[in-house]
Design a protein around this motif. Structure first.
Motif, PDB file in Angstrom:
ATOM      1  N   VAL A   1      85.813   6.678  70.538  1.00  0.00           N
ATOM      2  CA  VAL A   1      84.821   5.623  70.373  1.00  0.00           C
ATOM      3  C   VAL A   1      85.504   4.434  69.711  1.00  0.00           C
ATOM      4  O   VAL A   1      86.042   4.556  68.603  1.00  0.00           O
ATOM      5  N   LEU A   2      85.512   3.311  70.393  1.00  0.00           N
ATOM      6  CA  LEU A   2      86.094   2.096  69.826  1.00  0.00           C
ATOM      7  C   LEU A   2      85.113   1.460  68.849  1.00  0.00           C
ATOM      8  O   LEU A   2      83.915   1.365  69.125  1.00  0.00           O
TER       9      LEU A   2
ATOM     10  N   LEU B   1      83.482   5.127  74.604  1.00  0.00           N
ATOM     11  CA  LEU B   1      82.397   4.238  74.212  1.00  0.00           C
ATOM     12  C   LEU B   1      82.925   3.090  73.355  1.00  0.00           C
ATOM     13  O   LEU B   1      83.859   3.263  72.573  1.00  0.00           O
ATOM     14  N   THR B   2      82.326   1.918  73.508  1.00  0.00           N
ATOM     15  CA  THR B   2      82.706   0.739  72.734  1.00  0.00           C
ATOM     16  C   THR B   2      81.532   0.349  71.846  1.00  0.00           C
ATOM     17  O   THR B   2      80.413   0.170  72.339  1.00  0.00           O
ATOM     18  N   THR B   3      81.776   0.237  70.535  1.00  0.00           N
ATOM     19  CA  THR B   3      80.679   0.020  69.600  1.00  0.00           C
ATOM     20  C   THR B   3      80.971  -1.105  68.609  1.00  0.00           C
ATOM     21  O   THR B   3      82.115  -1.511  68.413  1.00  0.00           O
ATOM     22  N   SER B   4      79.898  -1.558  68.000  1.00  0.00           N
ATOM     23  CA  SER B   4      79.965  -2.453  66.848  1.00  0.00           C
ATOM     24  C   SER B   4      78.838  -2.053  65.914  1.00  0.00           C
ATOM     25  O   SER B   4      77.660  -2.148  66.283  1.00  0.00           O
ATOM     26  N   ALA B   5      79.173  -1.588  64.717  1.00  0.00           N
ATOM     27  CA  ALA B   5      78.150  -1.179  63.762  1.00  0.00           C
ATOM     28  C   ALA B   5      77.316  -2.361  63.310  1.00  0.00           C
ATOM     29  O   ALA B   5      76.101  -2.241  63.111  1.00  0.00           O
ATOM     30  N   SER B   6      77.943  -3.526  63.177  1.00  0.00           N
ATOM     31  CA  SER B   6      77.226  -4.699  62.670  1.00  0.00           C
ATOM     32  C   SER B   6      76.289  -5.305  63.717  1.00  0.00           C
ATOM     33  O   SER B   6      75.204  -5.783  63.391  1.00  0.00           O
ATOM     34  N   LYS B   7      76.679  -5.262  64.983  1.00  0.00           N
ATOM     35  CA  LYS B   7      75.862  -5.841  66.051  1.00  0.00           C
ATOM     36  C   LYS B   7      74.982  -4.814  66.761  1.00  0.00           C
ATOM     37  O   LYS B   7      74.071  -5.184  67.508  1.00  0.00           O
TER      38      LYS B   7
ATOM     39  N   GLU C   1      74.041   4.251  73.117  1.00  0.00           N
ATOM     40  CA  GLU C   1      74.818   5.135  73.993  1.00  0.00           C
ATOM     41  C   GLU C   1      75.474   6.269  73.202  1.00  0.00           C
ATOM     42  O   GLU C   1      75.549   7.409  73.680  1.00  0.00           O
ATOM     43  N   LEU C   2      75.929   5.970  71.992  1.00  0.00           N
ATOM     44  CA  LEU C   2      76.528   7.010  71.153  1.00  0.00           C
ATOM     45  C   LEU C   2      75.460   8.002  70.716  1.00  0.00           C
ATOM     46  O   LEU C   2      75.683   9.217  70.720  1.00  0.00           O
ATOM     47  N   ARG C   3      74.298   7.509  70.354  1.00  0.00           N
ATOM     48  CA  ARG C   3      73.193   8.408  70.005  1.00  0.00           C
ATOM     49  C   ARG C   3      72.846   9.306  71.189  1.00  0.00           C
ATOM     50  O   ARG C   3      72.571  10.500  71.019  1.00  0.00           O
ATOM     51  N   ALA C   4      72.840   8.737  72.386  1.00  0.00           N
ATOM     52  CA  ALA C   4      72.516   9.522  73.581  1.00  0.00           C
ATOM     53  C   ALA C   4      73.527  10.634  73.794  1.00  0.00           C
ATOM     54  O   ALA C   4      73.154  11.767  74.142  1.00  0.00           O
ATOM     55  N   ALA C   5      74.807  10.335  73.595  1.00  0.00           N
ATOM     56  CA  ALA C   5      75.848  11.350  73.737  1.00  0.00           C
ATOM     57  C   ALA C   5      75.655  12.471  72.720  1.00  0.00           C
ATOM     58  O   ALA C   5      75.821  13.660  73.030  1.00  0.00           O
ATOM     59  N   LEU C   6      75.272  12.101  71.499  1.00  0.00           N
ATOM     60  CA  LEU C   6      75.054  13.096  70.452  1.00  0.00           C
ATOM     61  C   LEU C   6      73.828  13.954  70.763  1.00  0.00           C
ATOM     62  O   LEU C   6      73.813  15.167  70.517  1.00  0.00           O
ATOM     63  N   ALA C   7      72.796  13.333  71.335  1.00  0.00           N
ATOM     64  CA  ALA C   7      71.600  14.076  71.691  1.00  0.00           C
ATOM     65  C   ALA C   7      71.900  15.109  72.775  1.00  0.00           C
ATOM     66  O   ALA C   7      71.347  16.216  72.769  1.00  0.00           O
ATOM     67  N   GLU C   8      72.754  14.754  73.707  1.00  0.00           N
ATOM     68  CA  GLU C   8      73.131  15.715  74.759  1.00  0.00           C
ATOM     69  C   GLU C   8      73.851  16.921  74.161  1.00  0.00           C
ATOM     70  O   GLU C   8      73.644  18.048  74.585  1.00  0.00           O
ATOM     71  N   ILE C   9      74.709  16.668  73.175  1.00  0.00           N
ATOM     72  CA  ILE C   9      75.411  17.760  72.519  1.00  0.00           C
ATOM     73  C   ILE C   9      74.419  18.646  71.769  1.00  0.00           C
ATOM     74  O   ILE C   9      74.484  19.879  71.818  1.00  0.00           O
ATOM     75  N   ALA C  10      73.466  18.018  71.067  1.00  0.00           N
ATOM     76  CA  ALA C  10      72.453  18.759  70.330  1.00  0.00           C
ATOM     77  C   ALA C  10      71.649  19.671  71.249  1.00  0.00           C
ATOM     78  O   ALA C  10      71.256  20.777  70.871  1.00  0.00           O
ATOM     79  N   ALA C  11      71.421  19.178  72.469  1.00  0.00           N
ATOM     80  CA  ALA C  11      70.613  19.940  73.439  1.00  0.00           C
ATOM     81  C   ALA C  11      71.443  20.964  74.209  1.00  0.00           C
ATOM     82  O   ALA C  11      70.923  21.628  75.110  1.00  0.00           O
TER      83      ALA C  11
END
Length: 223
Positions: A164-165, A199-205, A211-221
């Motif tokens: 994750v960038l 995945l490409t992210t910016s915590a501030s923006k 998309e990162l949350r979605a990836a984590l939700a798939e793992i949870a499921a």
């Protein structure tokens, strides 16, 4: 319904599942400095790691929607413990997020191994509920020897990881970010343990956080 419409609907559903996972409060519940002191292995776990100045705490805070959840240290590499956070408590698909110590400003693989010896490597290799490691990489700078050494250790521990960038908002011009994305795509093609999606992210923006949350939700499921 066209194929393009189907794909858009599925992506929207993925994003919504990610939103719902983090709609409830994310809570810190455990810290461990020794392998025998780890909490019981119950919910699926995703561990976040990266160089100490990569913005790991900011990303964890962003996905949790809680700016003070993971403490942002002004002394990179200071933390030497595993911090555990519970997401989706009370739901059918809870998830544990693990904040790993950064591997410092080390540029040599020996220094990375020294940072991650003992508890860190044993956790990666032996935790039965660990599903994926999120390897954070700074979008603004080139891949360091320490990053490559971390990928080597993840491969040695047989742990799947996803790149994750971070800090994409501070990567200008756009061609520079695109070059970095292409570099990451080439890396994952060559790494057996690497997840194919970067995945490409910016915590501030907030870029890439859904998309990162979605990836984590798939793992949870169980995905």
């Amino acid at each position: 319904m066209s194929e393009g419409t189907d794909a858009a609907a599925e992506e929207a559903a993925r994003i919504e599942r990610g939103r719902l996972l983090f709609a409830r409060p994310v809570n810190f519940f455990f810290a461990a400095q020794k392998l025998e002191g780890l909490p019981p292995a119950e919910a699926p776990e995703v561990a976040f790691c990266g160089r100490s100045n990569v913005g790991k705490s900011s990303i964890i805070n962003a996905i949790a929607g809680h700016h003070g959840l993971a403490r942002v240290s002004h002394t990179p590499g200071r933390t030497r413990q595993l911090n555990f956070f519970a997401a989706g408590e009370g739901t059918e698909s809870p998830l544990t997020i693990v904040d790993m110590p950064g591997y410092g400003f080390a540029q040599a693989s020996k220094a990375v191994k020294a940072d991650w010896q003992g508890l860190m490597f044993d956790y990666l290799r032996g935790r039965p509920t660990l599903r994926r490691v999120i390897l954070l990489m700074d979008a603004r700078i080139e891949t360091k020897d320490g990053d490559r050494a971390a990928m080597d250790l993840l491969g040695e521990a047989a742990v799947p990881f996803q790149i994750v960038l971070t800090k994409s908002d501070d990567t200008k011009p756009l061609s520079r970010l695109q070059k970095r994305q292409a570099e990451m795509a080439e890396i994952v093609r060559k790494r057996v343990a690497a997840h194919p999606v970067v995945l490409t992210t910016s915590a501030s923006k907030g870029t890439g956080i859904p998309e990162l949350r979605a990836a984590l939700a798939e793992i949870a499921a169980g995905g």
